[in-house]
Design a protein around this motif. Structure first.
Motif, short mmCIF file in Angstrom:
data_model
loop_
_atom_site.label_atom_id
_atom_site.label_comp_id
_atom_site.label_asym_id
_atom_site.label_seq_id
_atom_site.Cartn_x
_atom_site.Cartn_y
_atom_site.Cartn_z
N GLU A 1 0.85 -1.18 0.00
CA GLU A 1 0.00 0.00 0.00
C GLU A 1 0.89 1.24 0.00
N ASP A 2 0.79 2.09 -0.99
CA ASP A 2 1.62 3.29 -1.12
C ASP A 2 3.12 2.96 -1.04
N GLY A 3 3.52 1.81 -1.58
CA GLY A 3 4.93 1.43 -1.56
C GLY A 3 5.42 0.89 -0.23
N LYS A 4 4.53 0.78 0.77
CA LYS A 4 4.92 0.26 2.08
C LYS A 4 4.74 -1.24 2.12
N VAL A 5 5.62 -1.92 2.79
CA VAL A 5 5.47 -3.34 3.01
C VAL A 5 4.60 -3.53 4.24
N MET A 6 3.60 -4.41 4.12
CA MET A 6 2.68 -4.62 5.23
C MET A 6 2.57 -6.13 5.51
N THR A 7 2.59 -6.50 6.75
CA THR A 7 2.41 -7.90 7.13
C THR A 7 0.93 -8.21 7.18
N ALA A 8 0.51 -9.22 6.43
CA ALA A 8 -0.90 -9.61 6.39
C ALA A 8 -1.28 -10.37 7.65
N ALA A 9 -0.43 -11.29 8.08
CA ALA A 9 -0.73 -12.10 9.26
C ALA A 9 0.58 -12.51 9.92
N ALA A 10 0.52 -12.74 11.23
CA ALA A 10 1.70 -13.16 11.98
C ALA A 10 1.30 -14.18 13.03
N CYS A 11 2.23 -15.05 13.35
CA CYS A 11 1.97 -16.12 14.30
C CYS A 11 3.20 -16.28 15.19
N GLY A 12 3.01 -16.20 16.50
CA GLY A 12 4.09 -16.42 17.45
C GLY A 12 3.99 -17.84 17.98
N ILE A 13 4.98 -18.68 17.66
CA ILE A 13 4.91 -20.09 18.04
C ILE A 13 6.15 -20.51 18.84
N PHE A 14 6.00 -21.61 19.55
CA PHE A 14 7.07 -22.16 20.37
C PHE A 14 7.15 -23.66 20.11
N HIS A 15 8.32 -24.13 19.69
CA HIS A 15 8.50 -25.55 19.36
C HIS A 15 8.53 -26.40 20.62
N LEU A 85 -1.75 -15.29 17.32
CA LEU A 85 -2.03 -15.33 15.89
C LEU A 85 -2.89 -14.12 15.57
N GLY A 86 -2.51 -13.37 14.59
CA GLY A 86 -3.28 -12.19 14.24
C GLY A 86 -3.19 -11.88 12.76
N THR A 87 -4.25 -11.30 12.24
CA THR A 87 -4.31 -10.89 10.84
C THR A 87 -4.69 -9.42 10.79
N HIS A 88 -3.98 -8.66 9.98
CA HIS A 88 -4.29 -7.24 9.77
C HIS A 88 -5.72 -7.15 9.24
N LEU A 90 -7.23 -5.43 7.07
CA LEU A 90 -7.38 -5.35 5.61
C LEU A 90 -7.24 -6.72 4.94
N TYR A 91 -6.66 -7.69 5.63
CA TYR A 91 -6.38 -8.99 5.04
C TYR A 91 -7.16 -10.14 5.67
N GLN A 92 -8.08 -9.82 6.58
CA GLN A 92 -8.86 -10.87 7.23
C GLN A 92 -9.81 -11.52 6.23
N GLY A 93 -10.09 -12.81 6.47
CA GLY A 93 -11.01 -13.54 5.62
C GLY A 93 -10.41 -14.06 4.32
N LYS A 94 -9.11 -13.97 4.19
CA LYS A 94 -8.44 -14.41 2.95
C LYS A 94 -7.62 -15.67 3.15
N GLY A 95 -7.70 -16.28 4.32
CA GLY A 95 -7.02 -17.55 4.57
C GLY A 95 -5.60 -17.47 5.08
N HIS A 96 -5.12 -16.26 5.36
CA HIS A 96 -3.73 -16.12 5.82
C HIS A 96 -3.48 -16.82 7.16
N ALA A 97 -4.35 -16.61 8.13
CA ALA A 97 -4.17 -17.23 9.46
C ALA A 97 -4.27 -18.75 9.36
N ARG A 98 -5.21 -19.23 8.57
CA ARG A 98 -5.37 -20.68 8.40
C ARG A 98 -4.09 -21.30 7.81
N ARG A 99 -3.49 -20.63 6.84
CA ARG A 99 -2.26 -21.14 6.23
C ARG A 99 -1.12 -21.19 7.26
N LEU A 100 -1.04 -20.18 8.12
CA LEU A 100 -0.02 -20.21 9.17
C LEU A 100 -0.25 -21.39 10.13
#
Length: 158
Positions: A1-15, A85-88, A90-100
Motif C-alpha cells: 500500500e503506497d509502496g509500504k510493506v505490510m504484514t498480512a498475518a503473523a503467528c508467534g509459536i514455540f516448538h 495469531l493475528g491478521t491485519h 485489511l487482510y482478514q477472511g483471505k485464509g492467511h491465518a489458516r495457512r499459518l
C-alpha cells in the motif's frame, strides 16, 4: 500500500521443549532478563493506540498472563504452542491465518506432537474450522468487563 510493506498475518509459536515449565517466559528466568535487555522498546501489542485503547490491552493481558495457563500447557507435555495469531484487518477472511496454522500443524506432525493454543470465546469457531477442539474452558474477570471465557484448544497432529 503506497509502496509500504505490510504484514498480512503473523503467528508467534514455540516448538516442543521451548516452553519453561509451560511458560513462554518465566519471570526472573534468563530468557526473561535477556528479552528485557535486548528489546529496547515495548512490543507493538503493548501500544495502546495500536491496540485500540486501554480495554483491549487489559483484556489481552488478562488472557495471556495467567500462570494457570502455564500449568495447563505443562500438563499437555511436548506441544507446538501457538502463543498468538493475528491478521491485519485489511487482510482478514483471505485464509492467511489458516495457512499459518497449517504450517505449524505440518511441523507438529513431523515431530509427532499436537498443536495447542488458548483463545477467547469469539475465536473458538474459527479454530474449530481449522481442526482444533476445545480441551478446557475457564472464566476470568477482566477490569471493565464481567467475565471472559478462555478456551484451551488442541489439534491432533500425531
Amino acid at each position: 500500500e503506497d509502496g509500504k510493506v505490510m504484514t498480512a498475518a503473523a503467528c508467534g509459536i514455540f516448538h516442543p521443549g521451548s516452553l519453561e515449565e509451560g511458560s513462554v517466559m518465566k519471570t526472573g528466568s534468563d530468557r526473561y532478563y535477556w528479552s528485557l535487555m535486548s528489546s529496547g522498546a515495548a512490543p507493538m501489542f503493548m501500544d495502546r493506540n495500536f491496540c485500540g485503547g486501554e480495554k483491549p490491552l487489559q483484556r489481552f493481558a488478562a488472557l495471556k498472563q495467567d500462570s494457570q495457563w502455564d500449568k495447563k500447557r505443562k500438563e499437555r507435555g511436548r506441544i507446538w504452542y501457538i502463543g498468538c495469531l493475528g491478521t491485519h484487518p485489511l487482510y482478514q477472511g483471505k485464509g492467511h491465518a489458516r495457512r499459518l496454522l497449517d504450517v505449524v500443524a505440518i511441523w507438529a506432525k513431523r515431530d509427532g506432537v499436537d498443536c495447542y493454543l488458548e483463545c477467547a470465546a469469539e475465536n473458538v469457531s474459527f479454530y474449530e474450522k481449522c481442526g482444533y477442539r476445545v480441551a478446557w474452558k475457564e472464566n476470568i474477570n477482566v477490569v471493565g468487563e464481567d467475565t471472559v471465557s478462555v478456551y484451551g484448544m488442541a489439534r491432533d497432529c500425531k
